[in-house]
Design a protein around this motif. Structure first.
Motif, PDB file in Angstrom:
ATOM      1  N   UNK A 100      60.051  -8.751 -37.800  1.00  0.00           N
ATOM      2  CA  UNK A 100      58.726  -9.226 -38.208  1.00  0.00           C
ATOM      3  C   UNK A 100      57.740  -9.144 -37.041  1.00  0.00           C
ATOM      4  N   UNK A 101      58.198  -9.562 -35.849  1.00  0.00           N
ATOM      5  CA  UNK A 101      57.320  -9.493 -34.674  1.00  0.00           C
ATOM      6  C   UNK A 101      56.910  -8.051 -34.379  1.00  0.00           C
ATOM      7  N   UNK A 102      57.869  -7.126 -34.538  1.00  0.00           N
ATOM      8  CA  UNK A 102      57.566  -5.718 -34.281  1.00  0.00           C
ATOM      9  C   UNK A 102      56.522  -5.201 -35.261  1.00  0.00           C
ATOM     10  N   UNK A 103      56.668  -5.559 -36.532  1.00  0.00           N
ATOM     11  CA  UNK A 103      55.686  -5.124 -37.531  1.00  0.00           C
ATOM     12  C   UNK A 103      54.304  -5.686 -37.214  1.00  0.00           C
ATOM     13  N   UNK A 104      54.270  -6.951 -36.792  1.00  0.00           N
ATOM     14  CA  UNK A 104      52.986  -7.559 -36.451  1.00  0.00           C
ATOM     15  C   UNK A 104      52.366  -6.875 -35.233  1.00  0.00           C
ATOM     16  N   UNK A 105      53.178  -6.535 -34.240  1.00  0.00           N
ATOM     17  CA  UNK A 105      52.674  -5.868 -33.045  1.00  0.00           C
ATOM     18  C   UNK A 105      52.111  -4.490 -33.383  1.00  0.00           C
ATOM     19  N   UNK A 106      52.821  -3.756 -34.242  1.00  0.00           N
ATOM     20  CA  UNK A 106      52.330  -2.435 -34.661  1.00  0.00           C
ATOM     21  C   UNK A 106      50.971  -2.552 -35.318  1.00  0.00           C
ATOM     22  N   UNK A 107      50.805  -3.560 -36.171  1.00  0.00           N
ATOM     23  CA  UNK A 107      49.520  -3.760 -36.832  1.00  0.00           C
ATOM     24  C   UNK A 107      48.407  -4.052 -35.842  1.00  0.00           C
ATOM     25  N   UNK A 108      48.683  -4.903 -34.849  1.00  0.00           N
ATOM     26  CA  UNK A 108      47.661  -5.251 -33.865  1.00  0.00           C
ATOM     27  C   UNK A 108      47.285  -4.033 -33.018  1.00  0.00           C
ATOM     28  N   UNK A 109      48.299  -3.262 -32.575  1.00  0.00           N
ATOM     29  CA  UNK A 109      48.004  -2.076 -31.773  1.00  0.00           C
ATOM     30  C   UNK A 109      47.196  -1.055 -32.560  1.00  0.00           C
ATOM     31  N   UNK A 110      47.500  -0.924 -33.844  1.00  0.00           N
ATOM     32  CA  UNK A 110      46.746   0.002 -34.680  1.00  0.00           C
ATOM     33  C   UNK A 110      45.283  -0.423 -34.787  1.00  0.00           C
ATOM     34  N   UNK A 111      45.063  -1.732 -34.955  1.00  0.00           N
ATOM     35  CA  UNK A 111      43.699  -2.233 -35.073  1.00  0.00           C
ATOM     36  C   UNK A 111      42.953  -2.083 -33.744  1.00  0.00           C
ATOM     37  N   UNK A 112      43.624  -2.340 -32.624  1.00  0.00           N
ATOM     38  CA  UNK A 112      42.968  -2.175 -31.320  1.00  0.00           C
ATOM     39  C   UNK A 112      42.557  -0.718 -31.113  1.00  0.00           C
ATOM     40  N   UNK A 113      43.465   0.195 -31.515  1.00  0.00           N
ATOM     41  CA  UNK A 113      43.135   1.614 -31.383  1.00  0.00           C
ATOM     42  C   UNK A 113      41.901   1.982 -32.202  1.00  0.00           C
ATOM     43  N   UNK A 114      41.896   1.567 -33.462  1.00  0.00           N
ATOM     44  CA  UNK A 114      40.751   1.866 -34.312  1.00  0.00           C
ATOM     45  C   UNK A 114      39.526   1.068 -33.885  1.00  0.00           C
ATOM     46  N   UNK A 115      39.743  -0.139 -33.330  1.00  0.00           N
ATOM     47  CA  UNK A 115      38.625  -0.943 -32.861  1.00  0.00           C
ATOM     48  C   UNK A 115      37.901  -0.280 -31.698  1.00  0.00           C
ATOM     49  N   UNK A 116      38.694   0.375 -30.835  1.00  0.00           N
ATOM     50  CA  UNK A 116      38.071   1.112 -29.733  1.00  0.00           C
ATOM     51  C   UNK A 116      37.166   2.217 -30.272  1.00  0.00           C
ATOM     52  N   UNK A 117      37.661   2.895 -31.317  1.00  0.00           N
ATOM     53  CA  UNK A 117      36.837   3.934 -31.970  1.00  0.00           C
ATOM     54  C   UNK A 117      35.582   3.327 -32.574  1.00  0.00           C
ATOM     55  N   UNK A 118      35.705   2.127 -33.202  1.00  0.00           N
ATOM     56  CA  UNK A 118      34.552   1.485 -33.823  1.00  0.00           C
ATOM     57  C   UNK A 118      33.520   1.087 -32.770  1.00  0.00           C
ATOM     58  N   UNK A 119      33.990   0.613 -31.600  1.00  0.00           N
ATOM     59  CA  UNK A 119      33.062   0.276 -30.519  1.00  0.00           C
ATOM     60  C   UNK A 119      32.347   1.523 -30.003  1.00  0.00           C
ATOM     61  N   UNK A 120      33.110   2.602 -29.854  1.00  0.00           N
ATOM     62  CA  UNK A 120      32.522   3.830 -29.313  1.00  0.00           C
ATOM     63  C   UNK A 120      31.481   4.428 -30.250  1.00  0.00           C
ATOM     64  N   UNK A 121      31.628   4.208 -31.539  1.00  0.00           N
ATOM     65  CA  UNK A 121      30.697   4.773 -32.520  1.00  0.00           C
ATOM     66  C   UNK A 121      29.682   3.747 -33.003  1.00  0.00           C
ATOM     67  N   UNK A 122      29.593   2.599 -32.317  1.00  0.00           N
ATOM     68  CA  UNK A 122      28.644   1.531 -32.663  1.00  0.00           C
ATOM     69  C   UNK A 122      28.824   1.016 -34.097  1.00  0.00           C
ATOM     70  N   UNK A 123      30.033   1.100 -34.619  1.00  0.00           N
ATOM     71  CA  UNK A 123      30.304   0.534 -35.939  1.00  0.00           C
ATOM     72  C   UNK A 123      30.581  -0.965 -35.845  1.00  0.00           C
ATOM     73  N   UNK A 124      30.874  -1.442 -34.642  1.00  0.00           N
ATOM     74  CA  UNK A 124      31.228  -2.853 -34.464  1.00  0.00           C
ATOM     75  C   UNK A 124      30.853  -3.259 -33.044  1.00  0.00           C
ATOM     76  N   UNK A 125      30.341  -4.478 -32.916  1.00  0.00           N
ATOM     77  CA  UNK A 125      30.014  -4.994 -31.592  1.00  0.00           C
ATOM     78  C   UNK A 125      31.258  -5.562 -30.920  1.00  0.00           C
ATOM     79  N   UNK A 126      31.141  -5.863 -29.632  1.00  0.00           N
ATOM     80  CA  UNK A 126      32.274  -6.448 -28.918  1.00  0.00           C
ATOM     81  C   UNK A 126      32.647  -7.800 -29.522  1.00  0.00           C
ATOM     82  N   UNK A 127      31.637  -8.610 -29.817  1.00  0.00           N
ATOM     83  CA  UNK A 127      31.927  -9.901 -30.445  1.00  0.00           C
ATOM     84  C   UNK A 127      32.564  -9.733 -31.810  1.00  0.00           C
ATOM     85  N   UNK A 128      32.083  -8.714 -32.548  1.00  0.00           N
ATOM     86  CA  UNK A 128      32.675  -8.452 -33.865  1.00  0.00           C
ATOM     87  C   UNK A 128      34.131  -8.042 -33.747  1.00  0.00           C
ATOM     88  N   UNK A 129      34.468  -7.210 -32.735  1.00  0.00           N
ATOM     89  CA  UNK A 129      35.862  -6.787 -32.554  1.00  0.00           C
ATOM     90  C   UNK A 129      36.740  -7.962 -32.160  1.00  0.00           C
TER      91      UNK A 129
END
Length: 647
Positions: A328-357
Motif C-alpha cells: 500500500x505504501x508503495x502504491x501511495x508513493x508511486x501516486x505522489x511521484x507521478x503527481x510531482x512529475x506532472x506538477x512540475x510540468x504544470x508549473x513550467x506551463x503556468x497551469x498551476x501556481x506554486x501555492x496551488x501545487x
C-alpha cells in the motif's frame, strides 16, 4: 480461496530438505490430486536441496495462515457474509439512525473545514510568501484561527455523539445477549464450555459495535471525505487529479486479496480466545481436583497451548500486515511521484501556481487517507465478522418459547399429572423418556426411582419448562403446561437440583434468593423447617456468614439443607428434589430429608432419586428404566440399610 491445509506455519518448517520419514513440502489441494507428472511441491531424486519458485510461493502463502489445531476445545462458528451481519443487527441500531446521520453530517462539516484550511494555505503561499508582502497576512491568520476553533467544536461534538451512540448500542446488545443466554435450557448450557460462553458475551460482543458503528460509519465518512477532496482536486487542476487516482484500483485489489487471510487469522484468534477462557475457567473451578491429583502441570500445559495458538494467530496477522502495508505504501508513493512529475510540468506551463501545487499535494495526501481507510476496511470487517459469528451462533440457540395465548397459573394447589409423555433432546438418537405416566396429589411424596441415565433429571426439567415434551402432555391443576406462561410455571414448581447451587454471599442472602422481599423472620423460619438453623447459628456470623463460592465453606449436608430452606421459603405448591442425597451418608441423608414430612402437608413433593434411604420418606414409588415406567405405582418396601453405608 480455500486455506492451504498445513500442520505448521512456514516459520516452523525445517531448514534442511525433508527426510523420507518426514512430510514433503506443502502442496496445494489442486496439485495434490494430480497424477500426470511430478508435483511441483515434491522433492525429486537428484535435486534434493533445490527449492522451486512454486514451493517458495506456497510456503509464503502458508505462513500467512495460523497453524491448524489438532485438538479443538471449541469449534469455529458457522461463517457469515457482511450483508448477513448487517441484516442481523440493523434492527437494534435502527432507533439510533438519526443520531448517526447527525454524526455523519458533523464529519462532512469537518472535512469541508479541512479543505478550506488547505485552500487558505494556497492563498498564504501565493499572496504572502511569494510576493513577500504582509498586507493579506492578518485576515488569513484570523481566518485560520476561526476555522481551527470551528473544527475543534465540530470534532468534539462528533466524538461525544459517536461515543454515546456506540455505547447505547453496545449496552443493548450485551444486555439482550445475556438475557438470551439466561433463558436457554440447561441441556444447551451443558454442551457448551462456560469459559467460551463468557468470552462470547464480553470480548466478542465488542466486535459487533466495532462493525455496526465504527467500521460502517468509517466507510460512509471516508466516502464523504473522498467526494469532497476529489472535488477540490479537480477544481485545482483536473489533469493532476486524474493522475492521482491511478493508484485507487491498486488499493482495492491489494485490500481484497489480503482480506481472506485476515478473516482466517481472525476466526482462529477468536476461537482460540474462547478455548483459552474455557481452559482457565475449568481449571480454576476444579482447582481442588487439579491439586488433589497433582495435575497442575497438565493444566498449565493446556493453558499454555491455547496461549501459543493465540500467539501463532497474532504472528500470522503480523506477517499479513508486513506484506500488505508495504504494498500500500508503495502504491501511495508511486501516486505522489507521478503527481510531482506532472506538477512540475504544470508549473513550467503556468497551469498551476506554486501555492496551488503545494495545496494540491496536501489535498492529495489527505485524499489517500480515506482511500487507504476504505482499503483497510474490508480486512477489518472480516476480522470483526470472525468474532460476530461466535455471538450469532450463541444467539441462534433457541430457548423454550411460550404460546402467544399463554395465561398465568393462579392459585395453584399442586395437582400434577404426566400423560404419556415422551421427550427427545435435539440431536439425540433415542428418547430420554417414553410414554411416561405419573400422577401426584397435594400432600403426597412420590419417589421416582431409577439408575443413572434412566431419565429422572429430564423429568425435573420437564416440570420447569427447561425442555418440551415431543409427545404427550403435562397437567398442573387441570391446566396443560404449554398453555401456561413459563414464569408462572416456575413459580409453581420449585426444583432443588442435584448440584447444589449457592452464591458467594451470606447465608441469609442465599436463602432469601427465593424471595428477595422475605423478612428476616421468614428466612429463619424456612431454615428451621429445613433443619438448618442449628448449624447456621454455629457459624462465625450466623446468618450473616459468607459461605464462599458455591458454598464451599460448608459440608455437603449443610449445602443441601440450605438449598432445601431456600426452596421451602419460595412456597411453591410443587417441590421437586433431584437426587438430594447424592454423596451423603445415610445418617446425613435422613437428616436432610426429615423436613419433607412437614413440608408435604400443603404441597406435592416429587423425590427423584436412586438412594434407598430416600425411599423411606415416600408415600409411593415410580420406577424408571431406560426412560420408561417399568412397573405400576406401588407402596414402597423399605430395604435394609447398612449402618454407615454411603449412598
Amino acid at each position: 480461496m480455500q486455506p492451504v491445509p498445513v500442520s505448521a506455519s512456514a516459520s516452523s518448517l525445517p531448514s534442511q530438505p525433508p527426510q523420507p520419514h518426514q512430510p514433503h513440502e506443502l502442496i496445494v489441494p489442486e496439485e495434490q490430486n494430480r497424477t500426470d507428472g511430478p508435483q511441483s511441491g515434491s522433492v525429486r531424486p537428484g535435486v534434493q536441496g533445490r527449492r522451486t519458485p512454486a514451493s517458495a510461493w506456497r510456503r509464503m502463502v502458508a505462513s500467512l495462515r495460523p497453524q491448524a489445531d489438532s485438538a479443538r476445545l471449541v469449534d469455529a462458528a458457522p461463517g457469515m457474509t457482511l450483508r448477513e451481519v448487517f441484516t442481523h443487527f440493523w434492527p437494534v441500531l435502527r432507533p439510533q439512525r438519526w443520531w448517526i446521520v447527525l454524526g455523519l453530517g458533523l464529519l462532512a462539516v469537518g472535512s469541508l473545514i479541512g479543505i478550506a484550511e488547505v485552500l487558505l494555505f494556497q492563498r498564504l503561499v501565493d499572496d504572502v510568501l511569494v510576493p513577500a508582502t504582509y498586507e493579506p497576512l492578518l485576515w488569513i491568520a484570523l481566518t485560520y484561527v476561526g476555522l481551527n476553533l470551528l473544527g475543534a467544536v465540530v470534532s468534539g461534538g462528533d466524538d461525544i455523539l459517536s461515543t454515546w451512540v456506540s455505547q447505547r448500542f453496545l449496552v443493548k446488545v450485551r444486555t439482550d445477549s445475556f438475557r438470551h443466554v439466561l433463558r436457554l435450557p440447561l441441556h444447551v448450557h451443558e454442551r457448551r464450555r462456560l469459559g467460551d460462553v463468557l468470552s462470547r458475551l464480553t470480548s466478542d460482543i465488542s466486535s459487533i459495535e466495532r462493525f455496526m458503528i465504527g467500521q460502517l460509519t468509517s466507510a460512509v465518512s471516508s466516502v464523504i471525505q473522498l467526494v469532497f477532496l476529489v472535488g477540490a482536486l479537480f477544481w485545482l487542476q483536473w489533469e493532476l487529479a486524474l493522475a492521482s487516482l491511478v493508484v485507487v484500483p491498486v488499493f482495492w485489489f491489494v485490500a481484497n486479496s489480503f482480506a481472506r487471510f485476515v478473516k482466517d487469522v481472525s476466526r482462529e484468534r477468536a476461537r482460540r480466545g474462547g478455548s483459552l477462557g474455557a481452559v482457565a475457567e475449568e481449571a480454576i473451578a476444579t482447582s481442588a481436583l487439579v491439586q488433589a491429583y497433582n495435575r497442575e502441570d497438565e493444566a498449565v500445559d493446556a493453558f499454555h497451548r491455547q496461549n501459543e495458538g493465540i500467539a501463532d494467530a497474532q504472528m500470522a496477522a503480523s506477517r499479513v500486515r508486513s506484506v500488505f502495508l508495504p504494498v500500500v505504501d508503495l502504491a501511495e508513493l508511486v501516486g505522489i511521484l507521478l503527481v510531482i512529475t506532472l506538477g512540475t510540468w504544470a508549473l513550467a506551463t503556468d497551469r498551476l501556481s506554486l501555492g496551488g501545487l503545494l495545496a494540491f499535494l496536501t489535498l492529495m495526501s489527505q485524499c489517500y487517507r480515506p482511500i487507504r481507510e476504505l482499503g483497510d476496511l474490508l480486512p477489518s470487517m472480516f476480522a470483526a465478522t470472525a468474532s460476530i459469528e461466535r455471538v450469532v451462533e450463541l444467539l441462534h440457540e433457541r430457548p423454550v418459547e411460550e404460546r402467544a395465548a399463554a395465561v398465568d397459573l393462579t392459585d395453584a394447589r399442586g395437582r400434577l399429572r404426566l400423560d404419556e409423555v415422551t421427550v427427545r433432546y435435539p440431536g439425540a438418537h433415542r428418547d430420554a423418556l417414553r410414554r411416561v405416566g405419573i400422577s401426584a396429589e397435594p400432600g403426597e411424596i412420590v419417589a421416582v426411582l431409577g439408575a443413572s441415565g434412566a431419565g429422572k433429571s429430564t423429568l425435573a426439567r420437564l416440570l420447569t419448562r427447561q425442555v418440551e415434551p415431543t409427545g404427550g402432555s403435562i397437567w398442573i391443576d387441570g391446566h396443560e403446561l404449554r398453555d401456561l406462561t413459563i414464569r408462572s410455571v416456575r413459580d409453581a414448581v420449585c426444583v432443588v437440583l442435584q448440584e447444589t447451587m449457592l452464591l458467594d454471599a451470606t447465608v441469609r442472602e442465599n436463602i432469601a434468593y427465593a424471595r428477595p422481599d422475605a423478612s428476616a423472620e421468614d428466612v429463619e423460619r424456612a431454615a428451621r423447617a429445613a433443619d438448618a438453623d442449628t448449624f447456621i447459628e454455629a457459624l462465625p456470623d450466623g446468618y450473616e456468614t459468607r459461605i464462599g463460592q458455591r458454598g464451599r465453606s460448608l459440608s455437603g449436608g449443610q449445602r443441601q439443607r440450605l438449598s432445601l430452606a431456600r426452596a421451602l421459603l419460595r412456597g411453591s405448591p410443587i417441590l421437586v428434589l433431584d437426587e438430594p442425597t447424592t454423596g451423603l451418608d445415610p445418617t446425613t441423608a435422613r437428616r436432610v430429608l426429615a423436613p419433607l414430612r412437614e413440608a408435604a402437608r400443603d404441597r406435592t413433593v416429587l423425590l427423584i432419586t436412586h438412594d434407598p434411604v430416600a425411599v423411606e420418606f415416600a408415600d409411593r414409588t415410580v420406577h424408571l428404566v431406560d426412560g420408561e415406567v417399568q412397573t405400576p405405582e406401588q407402596p414402597p418396601t423399605p430395604p435394609p440399610v447398612l449402618a454407615g453405608s454411603a449412598s
